[in-house]
Design an enzyme around this catalytic site. Sequence first.
Site, PDB file in Angstrom:
ATOM      1  N   HIS A 251      66.147  17.653  50.125  1.00 33.09           N
ATOM      2  CA  HIS A 251      67.504  17.968  50.580  1.00 33.09           C
ATOM      3  C   HIS A 251      67.580  19.282  51.337  1.00 33.09           C
ATOM      4  O   HIS A 251      68.477  19.480  52.159  1.00 33.09           O
ATOM      5  CB  HIS A 251      68.461  18.009  49.379  1.00 33.09           C
ATOM      6  CG  HIS A 251      68.271  19.214  48.500  1.00 33.09           C
ATOM      7  ND1 HIS A 251      67.385  19.229  47.431  1.00 33.09           N
ATOM      8  CD2 HIS A 251      68.828  20.454  48.535  1.00 33.09           C
ATOM      9  CE1 HIS A 251      67.430  20.420  46.851  1.00 33.09           C
ATOM     10  NE2 HIS A 251      68.283  21.168  47.493  1.00 33.09           N
TER      11      HIS A 251
ATOM     12  N   HIS B   6      73.477  31.565  45.110  1.00 34.12           N
ATOM     13  CA  HIS B   6      73.735  30.467  44.179  1.00 34.12           C
ATOM     14  C   HIS B   6      72.682  30.506  43.068  1.00 34.12           C
ATOM     15  O   HIS B   6      71.612  31.073  43.240  1.00 34.12           O
ATOM     16  CB  HIS B   6      73.759  29.096  44.860  1.00 34.12           C
ATOM     17  CG  HIS B   6      72.478  28.655  45.494  1.00 34.12           C
ATOM     18  ND1 HIS B   6      71.955  29.223  46.631  1.00 34.12           N
ATOM     19  CD2 HIS B   6      71.614  27.651  45.167  1.00 34.12           C
ATOM     20  CE1 HIS B   6      70.842  28.601  46.982  1.00 34.12           C
ATOM     21  NE2 HIS B   6      70.596  27.641  46.101  1.00 34.12           N
TER      22      HIS B   6
END
Length: 275
Positions: free
Chosen positions: A123, A188
């Site tokens: 991804h 993140h």
Amino acid sequence: MAKITGIYTASHTPVMLNFPDRIPAALRDEIFGAYAAMGQDFMAGKPDVLLVLSNDHLHNFFLDNFPAFCFGCAESYESPIEHWLHAKRRTFAGDQAFGSFLLQRALENSFDPSFSMEMVLDHGSLTPLELAGMDPDLPVVPILINCVQPPMPIMRRCYDLGTFLGKAIAEYDRVERVAILATGGISHDIATPRMGMVNEEFDRTFLDLLESGDIDGTIRYATDFVHTAGNGCEEIRMWMAAMGAAQGARYERTYYRAVNDWYTGIGIGRFVVGA
């Protein structure tokens, strides 16, 4: 002699594709629109090949063998490798000759990367390309940087790798136009108690430094404070490489939002090359 038509930086997160409705529709459309705008700018440069700077999320490598840098030298690349990612399976065409050229030039310039002729893309590479609407027939050459498992290459070394890549691309004469996409970050955290927290202060300071043109200050800040912005923020190593490839070109952010429900500080920008 190949010309760099554009150098782009963009965050990636599988949540964008898997759970697009987790955030308000207006915000989702705003973010997707920013990726689409990046894609339009990217394709306006009419590149012959795309160099993708990303990282491997334990699909090509594991603890028994985890290189700092790995150059893709394959004829094609399967993606996505994750069976759970909500994206159509596709095969990216490679440019084996270009990948092999970069590998050989890296060895001649005191880098010792690994290489792969069977690399798969996850991804990290696919998400921004999918959202940008990239031409599916455009050949890619992926370069993976370890941002997952310590010890990782230092920020300065990633910048130096990018500087090398910028110079090596200019020496290549079998294509005319090359674009670069560096994808990852910004702040993140994955699989920790901080997951869902976004360090907006880090992100904005980092982007401010990029826009200021202070290369040493950007590298120093990334080195000293990346730990405050989550384990996923280690992916700004790809942004360091992009900054090196830009060879002093001006950076401009085109989008930033702290999106807690997507677990990520979503940043998009470009180095204004050829201007």
